[in-house]
Scaffold this active site. Structure first.
Site, short mmCIF file in Angstrom:
data_model
loop_
_atom_site.label_atom_id
_atom_site.label_comp_id
_atom_site.label_asym_id
_atom_site.label_seq_id
_atom_site.Cartn_x
_atom_site.Cartn_y
_atom_site.Cartn_z
N CYS A 85 36.68 31.16 48.71
CA CYS A 85 36.83 32.43 47.81
C CYS A 85 37.81 33.42 48.68
CB CYS A 85 35.32 33.28 47.62
SG CYS A 85 35.41 34.95 46.90
N GLY A 86 38.87 33.98 47.98
CA GLY A 86 39.69 34.52 48.78
C GLY A 86 39.33 35.83 49.14
N HIS A 87 38.70 36.75 48.17
CA HIS A 87 38.15 38.29 48.53
C HIS A 87 37.12 37.93 49.53
CE1 HIS A 87 34.55 38.09 46.17
NE2 HIS A 87 34.07 39.29 46.93
N HIS A 205 37.05 29.51 36.23
CA HIS A 205 37.63 30.91 36.21
C HIS A 205 38.86 30.98 35.06
CE1 HIS A 205 35.77 30.37 40.21
NE2 HIS A 205 35.96 31.80 40.37
N ASP A 231 35.93 40.07 38.18
CA ASP A 231 36.37 40.26 39.50
C ASP A 231 37.01 41.61 39.73
OD1 ASP A 231 37.29 40.04 42.35
OD2 ASP A 231 37.94 38.04 41.99
N CYS A 235 41.38 38.72 42.88
CA CYS A 235 41.01 37.33 43.05
C CYS A 235 42.01 36.46 44.02
CB CYS A 235 40.62 36.55 41.64
SG CYS A 235 39.67 35.03 41.89
N GLY A 236 41.35 36.38 45.09
CA GLY A 236 42.30 35.62 46.05
C GLY A 236 42.60 34.16 45.74
N THR A 237 41.68 33.25 45.18
CA THR A 237 42.06 32.05 44.86
C THR A 237 42.66 31.94 43.27
OG1 THR A 237 39.58 31.72 43.95
CG2 THR A 237 40.16 30.98 45.92
O1 PYC Z 1 38.86 36.14 45.56
O2 PYC Z 1 38.95 33.96 45.14
C1 PYC Z 1 38.33 34.95 44.80
C2 PYC Z 1 37.06 35.06 44.17
C3 PYC Z 1 36.56 33.93 43.56
C4 PYC Z 1 35.66 34.71 42.77
C5 PYC Z 1 35.62 35.80 43.11
N1 PYC Z 1 36.57 36.29 43.98
#
Ligand code: PYC
Length: 309
Positions: A85-87, A205, A231, A235-237
């Site tokens: 999870c990026g965030h 996603h 999100d 979303c980082g990923t």
């Molecule tokens: O930031 O990767 C992310 C992420 C995945 C699900 C919610 N945020």
């Protein structure tokens, strides 16, 4: 359980720092499988109402298996478990800094899908260097009830994404319900039509893209997470998956900034480098803020002590 809550560009992270389950000393994949098998009530208690909310991503800190990592991290949400999870990694880094466990500079975190590094730039700003990301399939058509043929790319950024260049509605909060409903329809159609990521990885996603609203941003997105929440951050990923597509299309060179806006107008600054194997290594920069340092209490007669499932 003692938890620290933060939000990263609007998207909440809840880190369990005391009282979480002991998952043993296996690999991160073994530990997350054990978490799901034996301690799913901890996930539900942490994320679901009445103590949590659908948008929260939880993070359980554990001992890493590798000497070069400061912590192992297992991410989970309102419906299950996330590889990365990026965030959440940005939230974990800011939480570790708040606890005095890391200082400025680079630290490494061990996740079930690989090692990610977090560079604490200041007490709120973090750059995450993600796992290698790639586009698996381009322009995959799916028949979606009420929407007709929808076309998108399937890409990996630590989770599986289906990325649609076009959004069925303008991406703003007034359309949050309509965007969520449309993304849920796409998500279900992919499942029903057996469209997956590599090795049958479930695409959980969905991303819609549109032009950015700010003059200095490159794109705006709406991201549906596996449990039906959207999100609040870009979303980082998901932004990593987007970079992989842009790189594959030859429209974004390495080490070039890509500013990704979210549906609420918050942003990540993203770029990628190529590693020795020619793989795309995304870096995502964003800010997280601590919101609470709290104890979750379960009284023994509380019928909802494990959350409202
Ligand atoms: O930031 O990767 C992310 C992420 C995945 C699900 C919610 N945020």
């Amino acid at each position: 359980m003692r938890v620290i809550d933060s939000h990263t560009e609007g998207e909440p992270t809840r880190v369990i720092i005391e009282g979480g389950p002991d998952l043993g000393a296996g690999s991160m994949q073994e530990r997350i499988a054990r978490f799901a098998r034996e301690f799913d009530h901890v996930r539900r208690t942490t994320i679901l109402e009445p103590r949590g909310a659908d948008a929260i991503v939880g993070a359980l800190l554990c001992e890493p298996t590798r000497d070069d990592c400061v912590a192992g991290v297992l991410f989970f949400n309102n419906t299950g478990y996330l590889g990365m999870c990026g965030h959440g990694s940005i939230g974990v880094a800011v939480t570790l800094a708040y606890l005095g466990k890391i200082g400025s500079g680079v630290s490494k975190l061990e996740t079930p899908v690989g090692v990610v590094s977090v560079n604490l730039v200041d007490e709120n700003t973090v750059t995450v260097e993600n796992v290698p990301s790639y586009r698996y399939r381009k322009d995959v058509a799916v028949q979606v009830p009420d929407m007709g043929t929808v076309t998108g790319d399937i890409a990996w950024g630590g989770n599986w994404f289906y990325l649609c260049k076009e959004s069925p509605f303008p991406i703003n909060l007034d359309n949050e319900r309509a965007l969520t409903d449309a993304a849920l329809k796409v998500q279900h159609a992919l499942w029903k039509q057996g469209i997956t990521g590599r090795d049958n990885g479930e695409i959980d996603h969905i991303e819609f893209f549109a032009n950015a609203q700010a003059a200095d941003a490159d794109s705006r997105n709406f991201v549906l997470c596996p449990g039906g929440a959207y999100d609040r951050s870009p979303c980082g990923t998901g932004t990593s998956a987007k970079l992989a597509c842009l790189a594959d299309d030859g429209v974004l060179a390495p080490e070039t900034d890509w500013v990704q806006e979210s549906v609420i107008g918050s942003r990540f600054v993203a770029r990628y480098a190529l590693n020795a194997n020619g793989e795309i290594i995304p870096s995502i920069t964003g800010r997280a803020f601590i919101c609470a340092d709290a104890t979750l209490i379960q009284q023994k007669d509380d019928p909802f002590r494990n959350g409202i499932a």
